[in-house]
Design a protein around this motif. Structure first.
Motif, PDB file in Angstrom:
ATOM      1  N   HIS A 249      36.123  42.211  33.874  1.00  0.00           N
ATOM      2  CA  HIS A 249      36.877  43.342  33.433  1.00  0.00           C
ATOM      3  C   HIS A 249      38.216  43.285  34.128  1.00  0.00           C
ATOM      4  O   HIS A 249      39.171  43.944  33.584  1.00  0.00           O
ATOM      5  CB  HIS A 249      36.150  44.461  34.361  1.00  0.00           C
ATOM      6  N   GLY A 250      38.509  42.312  34.894  1.00  0.00           N
ATOM      7  CA  GLY A 250      40.016  41.989  35.461  1.00  0.00           C
ATOM      8  C   GLY A 250      40.546  40.904  34.667  1.00  0.00           C
ATOM      9  O   GLY A 250      41.615  40.572  35.140  1.00  0.00           O
ATOM     10  N   ALA A 251      39.777  40.213  34.105  1.00  0.00           N
ATOM     11  CA  ALA A 251      40.388  38.873  33.335  1.00  0.00           C
ATOM     12  C   ALA A 251      41.265  38.886  32.373  1.00  0.00           C
ATOM     13  O   ALA A 251      41.315  40.023  31.729  1.00  0.00           O
ATOM     14  CB  ALA A 251      38.936  38.083  32.679  1.00  0.00           C
ATOM     15  N   PRO A 252      42.281  37.976  32.293  1.00  0.00           N
ATOM     16  CA  PRO A 252      43.217  38.028  31.263  1.00  0.00           C
ATOM     17  C   PRO A 252      42.899  37.952  30.085  1.00  0.00           C
ATOM     18  O   PRO A 252      41.971  37.164  29.789  1.00  0.00           O
ATOM     19  CB  PRO A 252      44.240  36.913  31.733  1.00  0.00           C
ATOM     20  N   GLY A 253      43.465  38.931  29.034  1.00  0.00           N
ATOM     21  CA  GLY A 253      42.985  38.728  27.542  1.00  0.00           C
ATOM     22  C   GLY A 253      41.462  39.491  27.394  1.00  0.00           C
ATOM     23  O   GLY A 253      41.395  39.555  26.064  1.00  0.00           O
ATOM     24  N   VAL A 254      40.825  39.961  28.503  1.00  0.00           N
ATOM     25  CA  VAL A 254      39.730  40.484  28.141  1.00  0.00           C
ATOM     26  C   VAL A 254      39.813  42.027  27.714  1.00  0.00           C
ATOM     27  O   VAL A 254      40.301  42.789  28.561  1.00  0.00           O
ATOM     28  CB  VAL A 254      38.594  40.415  29.396  1.00  0.00           C
ATOM     29  N   VAL A 255      39.481  42.379  26.514  1.00  0.00           N
ATOM     30  CA  VAL A 255      39.541  43.716  26.212  1.00  0.00           C
ATOM     31  C   VAL A 255      38.403  44.624  26.605  1.00  0.00           C
ATOM     32  O   VAL A 255      38.431  45.593  27.052  1.00  0.00           O
ATOM     33  CB  VAL A 255      39.596  43.915  24.500  1.00  0.00           C
TER      34      VAL A 255
END
Lengths: 315, 375
Positions: A249-255
């Protein structure tokens, strides 16, 4: 459809309970003979909409016609042209199968000459041949539910409203129930059926997705699955799905990320590198299979559409 | 219209038939309550436990004391020799009444002086106390008459005082039997309790089961539904009245001097009002618990403000006005009049009119309030 009047047409249909807006300006068109699935989380407004269309609740605003009759001005005519079955099992347990059918037949004034034949049809349909004299409370769930459907169609209504008819029924009986729905639709009956089983959505001609009182999307299962989710969907497996979900949920690029059984479905913003996602998880001390692109399922679409997070603008 | 009512009635009848306890639940409370009222509900005061303190110990005092148990109204449980002992008996509840005959009772009586007799009554139960005191004065009057007679005979002198004798002749209930007063009223009370709760619960039960929703999506009209749902209770109510009437007359020998037709007519109007009340309860209740609470809240005031046990004329004016919207008030007047007086419409028309108005209003309002929607 060639200009044939829609079986159900709602315009701006709204229901407020005090300050709470249960159904908000809903527009809906259902053509004759269609099976439309009403999908959405609990409290989304599915039952309220169906109850308004049946004349059980008065709309706070908006209009609707059912079988060509106005639900507010001609509620009794509407009632004569619809069948209704609610999630709450509502037959008389102390009456037999035949007595229940006779009761509902009388309520709808099915001509006596036809009643016998229609009762026989309903009994056959419910798979209760030979058990006409059994008390309804002694029947198992699947039979009760098919009998309830039989009672609801004794008067041959052109429009059928089924409010979560399969809740609490075992899968085999659900499957048989859907076969009945399709055979009725083949005879030209229009059916609006609400459910929260995703697999059942696939059986519908069209799906109306409702959340928080709003109609979010409507279309055939195929159309909905082809909907642009605003990114690429990947799937990965992890032995720690809960921790992985939290990290994603906090990862870059994850919608968006959601758990599907033992897998995780992750929606990536356009241009995000799937390999980077794998490295991100490893960096967080999580093990996971390499992300692989998948075709979205209906459920993916619903999760995406219901979520409030707006999709990033496509470049 | 009739087809729908027919299937509604059929369904109600079948549900009743399938319930093996239904007949028991309908009949047993009626019969049991009738017998309780018939035997236990009485204003008569008998066998009042009495303590005697005779400080005179004369022929006359013993004679007076013997008058008390002779009537059956009093039972002498203790003879004491001091005021303290008498007080203790009253305090502990050993005795409800105390008779104190002071010294020189016989002497004063013989001299034509006023001879004091003191009576102490436990006033905790004011009703019993009052009635017991009434009996005491009756006994004393009889004693006086006996004594004067005996004196006159022995001395041969004509009594100088003019004696007035009051002849009491209660009409319609010459024996002043409490049972005659209660049992006709019991019919109304029991029919009200049974029909109001049956009607209210029957509708609310369907609402809880979800079958009401299923009926409401059908094109049945409100009147058809209400008729189909309430006609069974009307019939049950009439059966209640008939059963209690027959038992009251046959078992308790309450006279029935009036016309059964007047009773039937009055019962019909009353049952319509009771059904209207039950329907009103059902429109105000989502669950059976709510219906139960409302029913409980309603039945007792209706009972108290009906004139069944407590005279309406003795109530404060504001409460008397309330009795006018109580169907039981009118029906109890009709019941007692039909049973004991045998009067008809010529006399009872105001009560019939009151009942008819109430029945009309209650049924009308309940039909209007009963909506074929869940809002």
């Amino acid at each position: 459809m060639n200009g044939a009047p829609p079986a159900v047409q709602a315009r701006g249909l709204t229901k407020r309970f005090g300050a709470f807006v249960a159904v908000d300006a809903l527009d809906l068109d259902i053509a004759k003979g269609e099976v439309v699935g009403f999908i959405g989380p609990n409290g989304a407004g599915k039952s309220t909409t169906i109850r308004m269309l049946c004349g059980l609740l008065r709309p706070s605003a908006g209009t609707a016609t059912v079988a060509g009759y106005d639900i507010v001005r001609e509620p009794e005519t509407v009632r004569a042209h619809i069948g209704y079955m609610s999630q709450k099992f509502s037959l008389y347990g102390d009456l037999t199968v035949a007595e229940n059918l006779r009761f509902f037949g009388g309520l709808y004034r099915v001509p006596r000459a036809e009643l016998k034949e229609r009762m026989a049809f309903a009994v056959t349909m419910a798979g209760l041949t030979g058990r006409e004299d059994a008390l309804v409370r002694t029947l198992a769930g699947g039979w009760k539910q098919r009998l309830a459907l039989g009672c609801a169609i004794l008067h041959r209504p052109p429009v059928l409203f089924l409010d979560e008819p399969t809740s609490g029924v075992e899968p085999e009986a659900r499957r048989r129930f859907w076969d009945l729905i399709h055979s009725l639709a083949a005879d030209g009956v229009t059916i609006l059926v609400s459910t929260h089983y995703m697999d059942e959505a696939e059986y519908c001609n069209r799906i109306a997705l409702i959340a928080a009182g709003h109609l979010i999307a409507i279309g055939s299962p195929g159309e909905l699955k082809r909907r642009d989710l605003g990114g690429a969907l990947v799937e990965l497996e992890s032995p720690q799905p809960g921790a992985a979900l939290a990290a994603l949920h906090g990862a870059p690029g994850v919608v968006e990320a959601a758990i599907f059984g033992d897998r995780l479905h992750v929606l990536l913003a356009p241009g995000t590198d799937a390999a980077a996602l794998a490295r991100f998880l490893v960096a967080h001390g999580l093990t996971a299979t390499p992300p692989k692109p998948i075709i979205p399922s209906l459920e993916d679409v619903f999760v995406r559409l219901v979520s409030r997070k707006p999709a990033p603008e496509a470049a | 219209m009739f087809e729908r009512i027919r299937v509604m009635l059929m369904k109600e009848f079948l549900e009743l038939k399938r319930d093996p306890w239904a007949i028991f639940r309908l009949v047993a409370p009626l019969v049991i309550q009738l017998f309780i009222y018939g035997y236990a509900a009485t204003f008569t005061v008998n066998h009042v436990s009495t303590v005697v303190l005779d400080l005179d110990r004369s022929q006359a005092s013993r004679d007076l004391i013997s008058h008390f148990p002779a009537t059956g109204r009093f039972e002498i449980v203790d003879n004491v020799t001091s005021q303290q002992s008498l007080n203790r008996d009253i305090d502990t509840g050993t005795a409800v009444a105390g008779i104190i005959i002071h010294a020189e009772f016989a002497k004063k009586l013989l001299n034509g002086q006023s001879a004091p007799l003191e009576v102490v009554v436990d006033g905790t139960n004011s009703n019993t106390a009052l009635i017991a005191l009434g009996y005491v004065s009756q006994i004393v009057t009889i004693f006086q008459a006996d004594y004067a007679n005996a004196l006159g005979v022995s001395s041969g002198a004509a009594p100088g005082a003019v004696s007035v004798s009051l002849q009491e002749r209660p009409w319609f209930n010459a024996g002043l039997e409490d049972r005659w007063f209660f049992i006709p009223g019991v019919i109304g009370t029991l029919a009200l309790m049974q029909v109001v709760s049956l009607t209210a619960f029957a509708v609310v039960r369907e609402r809880e089961m979800g079958t009401l929703e299923q009926i409401m999506v059908s094109p049945i009209s409100r009147v058809e539904f209400i008729l189909g749902k309430t006609v069974p209770f009307f019939i049950i109510g009439l059966a209640d009245v008939a059963l209690v009437t027959v038992l009251g007359a046959a078992w308790f020998h309450v006279p029935f001097v009036g016309s059964p037709f007047v009773l039937l007519f009055g019962s019909s109007l009353f049952l319509l009002a009771a059904i209207g009340l039950g329907l009103l309860l059902s429109t105000a209740s989502r669950t059976q618990q709510q219906a139960f609470a409302l029913n409980f809240f309603l039945v007792n005031p209706l009972f108290i403000l009906s004139g069944f046990a407590f005279p309406i004329s003795a109530m404060p004016a504001a409460l008397q006005w309330f009795t006018f919207i109580n169907p039981l008030r009118y029906f109890i007047v009709i019941l007692r009049a039909v049973f004991l007086k045998g009067v008809g419409f010529a006399v009872l028309w105001p009560d019939f009119l009151g009942l008819a108005l109430l029945a009309g209003v209650m049924l009308g309002v309940s039909v209007l309030r009963f909506q074929k929607s869940l809002d």
